[in-house]
Write an enzyme that holds these catalytic residues in place. Structure first.
Site, PDB file in Angstrom:
ATOM      1  N   ASP B  26      -2.403  -4.986  -1.241  1.00 17.26           N
ATOM      2  CA  ASP B  26      -1.661  -3.761  -1.512  1.00 17.26           C
ATOM      3  C   ASP B  26      -1.200  -3.728  -2.972  1.00 17.26           C
ATOM      4  O   ASP B  26      -0.644  -4.699  -3.467  1.00 17.26           O
ATOM      5  CB  ASP B  26      -0.442  -3.739  -0.577  1.00 17.26           C
ATOM      6  N   HIS B  28       0.825  -1.181  -4.362  1.00 17.25           N
ATOM      7  CA  HIS B  28       1.920  -0.226  -4.588  1.00 17.25           C
ATOM      8  C   HIS B  28       3.035  -0.869  -5.411  1.00 17.25           C
ATOM      9  O   HIS B  28       3.846  -1.626  -4.896  1.00 17.25           O
ATOM     10  CB  HIS B  28       2.466   0.279  -3.259  1.00 17.25           C
TER      11      HIS B  28
END
Lengths: 465, 149
Positions: B26, B28
């Site tokens: 991920d 983010h």
């Protein structure tokens, strides 16, 4: 003529190189047996006499020396997590020119304490915990190390909140103790220069004397430094360039010795593919690793064990040799470590070259970083650990087993990327050079005074194969 | 002002360390930066590992930093797979008392948060946060769980 006399006190030979600064040329070379057990001056004088025979009686402008005699600078390092502070401490010790015999992680055990006593290092580098982090490991390991029945100095380069406490424990145990900055003050942040400086200071203050080099140190115009440090400095100069002379750019060097294989890389090591990111420590531009279980004589059997663990039949097939012949050569070398694969032993030169080739391959894979493929919603990505050396332009080989081989290229090409070590980020298309005149260490010494001269000599004497 | 005084007081005594990061593949990064800022402002000692952090990295960082809490974020829906086994790895590494917090878009699709919370609590997490949680809540929980005043 302005002549510099550059001496490398090796474990077997004392090698003396005379360089004329004005013409930037090596004008004389001599070697004699290192006589450290009796009086190191005997061997040095013998080599100097030979230089005088070649050049006549002349005054030397400066005399400089490096040493790996009497076991070199033997170190043990320790940290907490293997990939973090333990790795950082090993990198620090190796970059100071030490022979790092072993690196420990987590809490030391009684068994490991006995092992350290048996290794009998000159210096132990104690680290563990980032600043403000884990204190327990440093204090625990200080307790264990304090009770090791051997005489060595300890450098504490761990969690600064626990350093003073650890120092007290060690001093109570009678260990000479130095505190310096943490090798990893924050997570993933490498800080090896203070530890490197502390190692250098101890080497000059204590170890030169302990090794019987103090009389020699007095007649030199600069402090004696560990030979691998001289080679590291030569590599860095060769890569970055001098004041006016241009460097070669990113490069690697291999020094294949009897006891260890030393690998140097001068490269930023950043990812070279767009979808890669670095995980773990960002390693330094000038990196040295030293493999104590990969060597051509004293650690030859350890090297052979690595081959046997891997795929021995592929090894015999690749180099066209037999298991019997390999064992025979190992026995011969064990009985007489000074033996060379020539004269009556010429028949074994193929075995010696095969072992040298594997030494390069194994130490290359350990030195270079590697990529792990991971699949993400954004597609395929690479997690890179260590340095990406794929774009390195030159690989330099030194050490007798490489330069005296019938086919040095066949040995050194194991430093190049191959599908055999699929994920290792080794150079893809480097030029291969040989240090034919064995001048690496000498040029490292000279670089402290005349960088451009040392650089020009290296560029002229290294031969492409 | 009162809040500032509180922070200064806390820095006098030794601050608990939080290890912070976005797990798995991920990327983010924005929420991670906000959390890093807020927890640091709240007086905690934060070791931020950033994005794309493996379980191994979380555990190793917590060992070196002597962390009291690991705070895991996951926004891309693979949180359940990525977080499975983290508690066991901590146990294995001797981090038996460490608190594990997790928050974000932890699973794909529309699932009841209570159900999601249950899954993560069973996995060994101590606190679980739904998407859009205010970090202030987590700071309150940290103070409770670590018995700080």
């Amino acid at each position: 003529m302005k002549i510099y006399l550059l001496t490398d006190f090796g474990s077997t030979y004392t090698k003396v190189t005379a360089v004329d600064i004005e013409s930037a040329k090596i004008v004389a070379f001599a070697k004699a047996f290192t006589t450290i057990e009796t009086d190191v001056n005997l061997g040095f004088d013998a080599a100097k006499k030979e230089i005088a025979a070649q050049l006549g009686q002349i005054e030397f402008e400066k005399c400089l020396a490096a040493s790996s005699a009497a076991g070199g600078l033997k170190m043990v390092s320790s940290g907490l997590v293997p990939d973090l502070t333990a790795k950082a401490s090993r990198l620090a010790a190796a970059s100071a020119g030490a022979k790092v015999v072993k690196t420990y992680s987590y809490e030391l055990t009684e068994f490991e304490s006995e092992e350290i006593a048996a290794i009998a290092p000159d210096i132990l580098l104690l680290s563990g915990g980032i600043d403000g982090g884990n204190k327990k490991v440093l204090l625990h390991n200080a307790e264990i190390i304090a009770s090791v029945p051997a005489n060595f100095s300890v450098i504490i380069a761990g969690n600064r909140s626990a350093a003073a406490g650890a120092a007290q424990i060690l001093q109570r145990g009678g260990k000479n103790t130095v505190i310096c900055e943490n090798v990893m003050p924050a997570f993933g942040k490498l800080n090896i220069l203070p530890a490197k400086a502390a190692i250098r200071d101890l080497f000059i203050e204590n170890i030169i004397t302990a090794k019987g080099l103090d009389a020699i140190a007095e007649i030199m115009d600069m402090e004696i430094i560990p030979t691998p440090l001289a080679v590291l400095e030569a590599c860095e100069l060769l890569s970055r360039g001098g004041d006016t002379e241009e460097g070669l750019g990113e490069l690697m060097a291999y020094d294949l010795g009897g006891a260890t294989t030393d690998v140097y890389s001068m490269a930023d090591g950043n990812p070279k593919v767009p979808n890669a990111f670095i995980s773990g420590i960002t390693e330094p531009f000038a990196k040295r690793t030293v493999e104590g279980d990969v060597g051509m004589r004293y650690s030859q059997s350890a090297l052979y064990d690595l081959i046997l663990e891997d795929n021995p039949s592929a090894f015999y097939a690749e180099y066209g040799i037999s298991a019997e012949k390999t064992s025979q050569w190992l026995e011969i070398c064990a009985a007489e470590p000074g033996v060379l694969p020539m004269g009556e032993y010429e028949d074994y030169s193929d075995v010696d070259s095969a072992l040298a080739a594997e030494a390069i391959r194994i130490s290359a894979a350990r030195h270079a970083g590697y990529n792990e493929k991971i699949y993400t919603p954004a597609g395929e990505m690479f997690s890179q650990s260590g340095k990406d050396l794929t774009q390195v332009r030159y690989v330099i080989g030194s050490g007798g087993a490489v330069i005296n081989a019938a086919n040095p290229r066949a040995i050194l090409q194991n430093a190049i990327y191959s599908p055999k070590d699929l994920n290792a980020l080794k150079p893809l298309r480097p030029k291969l050079l040989l240090d034919m005149e064995n001048c690496f260490a000498a040029m490292g010494l000279l670089s402290r005074f005349h960088g451009d001269v040392a650089l020009r000599i290296m560029k002229n004497s290294f031969q492409e194969v | 002002m009162e809040e500032m005084a509180k922070i200064e007081d806390m820095q006098e005594i030794e601050q608990p360390t939080l290890v912070l990061g976005v797990i798995g593949a991920d990327v983010h990064a924005v929420g991670n930066k906000i959390l890093n800022y807020t927890f640091t402002q709240a007086g905690f000692n934060v070791t931020n590992l950033g994005v794309m952090v493996s379980q191994k990295e979380f555990v190793e960082a917590a060992v070196e930093a002597d962390a009291a809490v690991i705070i895991v974020s996951s926004m891309y829906g693979h949180g359940e797979i990525d977080c499975k086994g983290l508690r066991e790895k901590c146990d294995e590494a001797g981090l038996t008392d460490i608190l594990l917090y997790v928050g974000g878009n932890l699973v794909v699709g529309k699932q009841e948060f209570t159900q999601v919370e249950k899954v993560f609590l069973e996995m060994g997490f101590n606190r679980v946060y739904p998407p859009g949680s205010d970090p202030k809540g987590a700071i309150e929980h940290l103070r409770q769980d670590l018995a700080l005043n």
